[in-house]
Design a protein around this motif. Sequence first.
Motif, PDB file in Angstrom:
ATOM      1  N   PRO B 157       0.803  -1.296  -0.242  1.00 45.96           N
ATOM      2  CA  PRO B 157       0.110  -0.311  -0.098  1.00 45.96           C
ATOM      3  C   PRO B 157       0.729   0.959  -0.226  1.00 45.96           C
ATOM      4  CG  PRO B 157      -0.785  -1.598   1.543  1.00 45.96           C
ATOM      5  CD  PRO B 157       0.272  -2.622   1.316  1.00 45.96           C
ATOM      6  N   ALA B 158       2.220   0.843   0.748  1.00 45.74           N
ATOM      7  CA  ALA B 158       2.982   2.528   0.838  1.00 45.74           C
ATOM      8  C   ALA B 158       3.796   2.598  -0.783  1.00 45.74           C
ATOM      9  CB  ALA B 158       3.330   2.082   1.753  1.00 45.74           C
ATOM     10  N   THR B 159       3.610   1.421  -0.872  1.00 44.88           N
ATOM     11  CA  THR B 159       4.591   1.733  -2.758  1.00 44.88           C
ATOM     12  C   THR B 159       3.702   2.438  -3.756  1.00 44.88           C
ATOM     13  OG1 THR B 159       5.960  -0.316  -2.093  1.00 44.88           O
ATOM     14  CG2 THR B 159       5.696   0.410  -4.064  1.00 44.88           C
ATOM     15  N   LEU B 160       2.374   2.115  -3.405  1.00 46.09           N
ATOM     16  CA  LEU B 160       1.186   2.473  -4.514  1.00 46.09           C
ATOM     17  C   LEU B 160       1.089   3.654  -4.092  1.00 46.09           C
ATOM     18  CD1 LEU B 160      -1.391  -0.697  -4.853  1.00 46.09           C
ATOM     19  CD2 LEU B 160       0.212  -0.007  -6.330  1.00 46.09           C
ATOM     20  N   LEU B 161       1.030   3.888  -2.621  1.00 42.98           N
ATOM     21  CA  LEU B 161       0.642   5.732  -2.338  1.00 42.98           C
ATOM     22  C   LEU B 161       1.469   6.220  -2.238  1.00 42.98           C
ATOM     23  CD1 LEU B 161      -1.101   5.436   0.579  1.00 42.98           C
ATOM     24  CD2 LEU B 161      -1.791   6.383  -0.626  1.00 42.98           C
ATOM     25  N   PHE B 162       2.646   5.783  -2.568  1.00 40.69           N
ATOM     26  CA  PHE B 162       3.436   6.429  -3.140  1.00 40.69           C
ATOM     27  C   PHE B 162       4.458   6.888  -4.549  1.00 40.69           C
ATOM     28  CE2 PHE B 162       9.346   7.117  -2.759  1.00 40.69           C
ATOM     29  CZ  PHE B 162       8.830   8.042  -2.554  1.00 40.69           C
ATOM     30  N   ILE B 163       3.810   5.719  -5.696  1.00 46.78           N
ATOM     31  CA  ILE B 163       3.897   6.108  -6.918  1.00 46.78           C
ATOM     32  C   ILE B 163       2.986   7.337  -7.175  1.00 46.78           C
ATOM     33  CG2 ILE B 163       2.946   4.832  -8.766  1.00 46.78           C
ATOM     34  CD1 ILE B 163       4.169   2.675  -7.275  1.00 46.78           C
ATOM     35  N   GLY B 164       2.009   6.814  -6.249  1.00 47.42           N
ATOM     36  CA  GLY B 164       0.518   8.163  -6.285  1.00 47.42           C
ATOM     37  C   GLY B 164       0.913   9.397  -6.093  1.00 47.42           C
ATOM     38  N   PHE B 165       1.987   9.893  -5.229  1.00 45.07           N
ATOM     39  CA  PHE B 165       2.029  11.138  -5.026  1.00 45.07           C
ATOM     40  C   PHE B 165       2.742  11.478  -5.875  1.00 45.07           C
ATOM     41  CE2 PHE B 165       2.629  12.277  -0.091  1.00 45.07           C
ATOM     42  CZ  PHE B 165       1.486  12.176   0.780  1.00 45.07           C
ATOM     43  N   THR B 166       3.717  10.584  -5.829  1.00 45.81           N
ATOM     44  CA  THR B 166       4.943  11.609  -7.592  1.00 45.81           C
ATOM     45  C   THR B 166       3.987  12.013  -8.788  1.00 45.81           C
ATOM     46  OG1 THR B 166       6.177  10.059  -6.937  1.00 45.81           O
ATOM     47  CG2 THR B 166       7.004  10.535  -9.097  1.00 45.81           C
ATOM     48  N   TRP B 167       2.935  11.049  -9.010  1.00 49.16           N
ATOM     49  CA  TRP B 167       2.023  11.242  -9.776  1.00 49.16           C
ATOM     50  C   TRP B 167       1.436  12.400  -9.712  1.00 49.16           C
ATOM     51  CZ3 TRP B 167      -3.500  11.733 -11.307  1.00 49.16           C
ATOM     52  CH2 TRP B 167      -3.067  11.819 -12.833  1.00 49.16           C
ATOM     53  N   LEU B 168       0.947  12.998  -8.571  1.00 43.28           N
ATOM     54  CA  LEU B 168       0.417  13.995  -7.883  1.00 43.28           C
ATOM     55  C   LEU B 168       0.971  15.141  -8.014  1.00 43.28           C
ATOM     56  CD1 LEU B 168      -2.245  12.645  -5.173  1.00 43.28           C
ATOM     57  CD2 LEU B 168      -2.460  13.682  -7.462  1.00 43.28           C
ATOM     58  N   GLU B 169       1.627  15.044  -7.680  1.00 43.97           N
ATOM     59  CA  GLU B 169       3.428  15.963  -8.082  1.00 43.97           C
ATOM     60  C   GLU B 169       3.897  16.657  -8.403  1.00 43.97           C
ATOM     61  OE1 GLU B 169       6.619  14.818  -4.638  1.00 43.97           O
ATOM     62  OE2 GLU B 169       8.104  16.748  -5.773  1.00 43.97           O
ATOM     63  N   PHE B 306       9.564  -1.929  -2.836  1.00 50.07           N
ATOM     64  CA  PHE B 306       9.115  -0.818  -2.066  1.00 50.07           C
ATOM     65  C   PHE B 306      10.887   0.007  -2.286  1.00 50.07           C
ATOM     66  CE2 PHE B 306       9.428   2.782   0.490  1.00 50.07           C
ATOM     67  CZ  PHE B 306       9.121   3.829   1.133  1.00 50.07           C
ATOM     68  N   MET B 307      12.251  -0.488  -1.656  1.00 52.64           N
ATOM     69  CA  MET B 307      13.967   0.327  -2.595  1.00 52.64           C
ATOM     70  C   MET B 307      13.875   0.123  -3.622  1.00 52.64           C
ATOM     71  SD  MET B 307      15.688  -1.737   0.174  1.00 52.64           S
ATOM     72  CE  MET B 307      15.147  -3.414   0.532  1.00 52.64           C
ATOM     73  N   LEU B 308      13.120  -0.574  -5.082  1.00 50.19           N
ATOM     74  CA  LEU B 308      13.495  -0.334  -6.065  1.00 50.19           C
ATOM     75  C   LEU B 308      12.990   0.730  -6.892  1.00 50.19           C
ATOM     76  CD1 LEU B 308      13.405  -4.097  -6.904  1.00 50.19           C
ATOM     77  CD2 LEU B 308      15.146  -2.252  -8.648  1.00 50.19           C
ATOM     78  N   VAL B 309      11.516   0.849  -6.160  1.00 49.42           N
ATOM     79  CA  VAL B 309      10.298   1.743  -6.629  1.00 49.42           C
ATOM     80  C   VAL B 309      10.618   3.261  -5.932  1.00 49.42           C
ATOM     81  CG1 VAL B 309       8.250   2.864  -6.192  1.00 49.42           C
ATOM     82  CG2 VAL B 309       8.526   0.492  -6.578  1.00 49.42           C
ATOM     83  N   LEU B 310      11.638   3.490  -4.569  1.00 46.51           N
ATOM     84  CA  LEU B 310      12.124   4.743  -4.316  1.00 46.51           C
ATOM     85  C   LEU B 310      13.307   5.142  -5.062  1.00 46.51           C
ATOM     86  CD1 LEU B 310      12.071   5.928  -1.448  1.00 46.51           C
ATOM     87  CD2 LEU B 310      13.429   5.167  -1.091  1.00 46.51           C
ATOM     88  N   PHE B 311      14.304   4.163  -5.408  1.00 45.27           N
ATOM     89  CA  PHE B 311      15.170   4.479  -6.331  1.00 45.27           C
ATOM     90  C   PHE B 311      14.950   4.690  -7.186  1.00 45.27           C
ATOM     91  CE2 PHE B 311      17.935   1.889  -9.088  1.00 45.27           C
ATOM     92  CZ  PHE B 311      18.560   2.757  -9.470  1.00 45.27           C
ATOM     93  N   ALA B 312      14.047   3.921  -8.005  1.00 46.56           N
ATOM     94  CA  ALA B 312      13.182   4.308  -9.522  1.00 46.56           C
ATOM     95  C   ALA B 312      12.991   6.159  -8.924  1.00 46.56           C
ATOM     96  CB  ALA B 312      12.099   3.294 -10.301  1.00 46.56           C
ATOM     97  N   LEU B 313      11.736   6.327  -8.567  1.00 44.14           N
ATOM     98  CA  LEU B 313      11.651   7.477  -8.651  1.00 44.14           C
ATOM     99  C   LEU B 313      11.941   8.962  -7.956  1.00 44.14           C
ATOM    100  CD1 LEU B 313       7.951   6.228  -6.381  1.00 44.14           C
ATOM    101  CD2 LEU B 313       7.920   6.931  -8.913  1.00 44.14           C
ATOM    102  N   THR B 314      13.364   8.377  -6.718  1.00 41.17           N
ATOM    103  CA  THR B 314      14.612   9.148  -7.217  1.00 41.17           C
ATOM    104  C   THR B 314      15.036   9.764  -8.127  1.00 41.17           C
ATOM    105  OG1 THR B 314      14.611   8.377  -5.158  1.00 41.17           O
ATOM    106  CG2 THR B 314      16.356   9.859  -5.286  1.00 41.17           C
ATOM    107  N   LEU B 315      15.301   9.331  -9.373  1.00 41.83           N
ATOM    108  CA  LEU B 315      15.437   9.327 -10.111  1.00 41.83           C
ATOM    109  C   LEU B 315      14.790  10.281 -10.947  1.00 41.83           C
ATOM    110  CD1 LEU B 315      17.965   6.483 -11.111  1.00 41.83           C
ATOM    111  CD2 LEU B 315      19.077   7.830 -10.398  1.00 41.83           C
ATOM    112  N   PHE B 316      13.391   9.157 -11.519  1.00 46.66           N
ATOM    113  CA  PHE B 316      12.977   9.758 -12.140  1.00 46.66           C
ATOM    114  C   PHE B 316      12.658  11.524 -11.812  1.00 46.66           C
ATOM    115  CE2 PHE B 316       7.337  10.923 -12.237  1.00 46.66           C
ATOM    116  CZ  PHE B 316       7.783  10.788 -14.064  1.00 46.66           C
ATOM    117  N   HIS B 317      12.297  12.098 -10.329  1.00 46.73           N
ATOM    118  CA  HIS B 317      12.620  13.308  -9.686  1.00 46.73           C
ATOM    119  C   HIS B 317      13.450  14.009 -10.336  1.00 46.73           C
ATOM    120  CE1 HIS B 317       9.263  13.045  -6.368  1.00 46.73           C
ATOM    121  NE2 HIS B 317       9.969  14.502  -6.342  1.00 46.73           N
TER     122      HIS B 317
END
Lengths: 217, 508
Positions: B157-169, B306-317
Amino acid sequence: MRRFNLFPLYKKGSCKSIACKSNAPSKKLRCLSFILGLFLLSMNSHAHHVLGRPSYSLNEDSNTPPSMAIEAQIGDYFVTYMVFPAFPKPNEAGRINLYVTRIDDGTLLDQPVLFTVSNDSFLARDVSEEIGTQNIDDGIFRQGFVFSESGSYIIRAFFEKDGEPYEIDFPLQVGPQKPFGLIGGFIGALFVLLITVNIIQRKRIARSKFQQGTPTP
Amino acid sequence: MTMTHPGLPFFWVMTAISLMLLLSVWCLMSKAPQEKSARLYPLARMPFVGAFFRFLNNNTWPLLLLKIFFASLFILMVSAGLWGSPIVERNLATALTWNLWWTGVIIAVLFSGSAWCAICPWDNIASWLVNRRLWGRATNHSRLNLKLPRFLRSIWPATLLFIGFTWLELGVGIVSNPYATALLALLMVVLATTALALFEGKSFCRYMCPVGRTIGAYSQLAPIALRPIDNDICRDCTTLECYHGSDDIAACPTKLVMGRLQENTYCTSCGNCTQSCPSNNVGWSLRSPSHEAIQVARPHTDEAFFMLVLFALTLFHGLTMLDSWQQFISSLAQSINDKGQLLVSFSVGLVICLATPILFFCGCITATRAILGKNNTASFTQYFSGLAFVCLPLAFSYHLTHNLNHFFREPTKWGDLIANPLGINAEPLSMMEKHMRHSELMVPEQVMFFLQSVIMVAGFLIAILVIRHRGKHLFGASGLKLLPMLAFAFSVTLFSLWMLVQPMTMRM
């Protein structure tokens, strides 16, 4: 320049349900749910097409009026939309400036652009009204407006090029936003949740004590 | 007008790459590492600062005051967002949330571990609403204490919410909308309150909160954590007040037993254990930085994702703040006939950017298994979850360097904002003010470049240590057998450095 008097404001209903007069918890809950439902129904919906950014800009009336600028892309065209003033008030004259250029070579669009407006409020009727059709003037399509009521509106710019229609929506907020519907929704939701949990939990404890043979206090 | 920050100069990039090459050679040439136990230095026993930390351990009111302060600030922020000016840079909601908090909370992990979770207003306001008291153990009338459904008992759930946050942001752009920022903040309070009222413990903090899980993951690298002061006392303890709580103090919200605690991931630093321990044996300790990620933390598949998604979203940012990203999205929108804010194109870009590093990581694992051949004894999932720890230092180092740019180069006039948090009658930033902000760095530019280079190299070094230790533990490998994972860490750090070299869009 046209004056708008679109869409009567949505009026909230009041709770006159029989359930409200009852003291039974389940009926109370139904009443609270009904109130919450009303809150949610009265929420504003907000422009979700493109977000703008207020900034200083230049136009022919003043050298530093704040404007709301929005950039968007549609097909082969890059569109910049500016609203003067940035936050128009009811009965205040304002103007939309639209710049449309091709993405590949920056050529200006040379077709007339039709501007229409519709209400973006939640539960608003899906009716749009034409504001005007503008030809290019010094590289810009200029459209004036005056709104008589506060609210969230959607401005649609429509043009055709090479037989292909293009239309793009922009938000326009006239007057202040009304956040009470949403706040009411959030507070109502929390209120209902906490009361429901409390009632259920008290019942569970009482039932548990009863089953153990302990008198309920 | 979009303004950009200058990128990292060539000299610093070449220095960082040279050091990375040297470290890579060392990794390939050296023998397999030996296991080392973690060292802990309880701050309560240290000279000079010991008295201060003992005071913090023995008194509840400093933490309570901090909670009240941050909750008040949160309410002010929400009010500013709902009723204040829509001008981004003049409204406290956007400035505080995106310029200070979202940037600073990551930097704070480096110095304070998961301490933010202790004063997090989302959870504290939820707790006060549900428990109807500011401190201490609540009555059992206010919560249903249901068991969280099994399918939610992971950090998906945290992983999906994190992706959602990034999409909103980054997609919808709520960073430039005070009203949307306030609504998102309120939504988080509603989610936290709902979870607290319905389920036992703090299931929102443990399983759903994207910020808490990010802090939890990064705090595995932090040099500070709540730990037992004397392990012998915990070893002999039979009452486990840290886990069960006491008459006045609530139980551990994430069900951790302090005497056996090895990982910081789920510790919310709430301080319940410090208060409930009858021996006053729990307190803040200094420890070997990254030891947990390098060899102690146990691998789990959901945490690995989660760590991989965090890593990917950090680069995406970082990627979304480059000019080339805008051009890519524009071309993509033209090819798929997307229009307006290009949300479909953005979403496609987000999926590509999420999938690429994960697939690359999986490819490197497959290559490692192929090199091992018959010696390969573990399953793909074991490799996946065990080696995913390598993403943590790589993500954290880029996240820190990226945030340093925002933090040092985008000073906000906090005096003006605090004096007028709602931005009433304020005008947008003039071009002169924008230029002034652009040129007002909080530290000399060369100092910032130095810090960025050091952090990137440190991240790479920790990634190498993770590969060496986890590699040895998983498949007893050293030297050339580590090459695929080393190539992963090297190429990702190289890509991060490339992004740091590019001019970055300024966030007002």
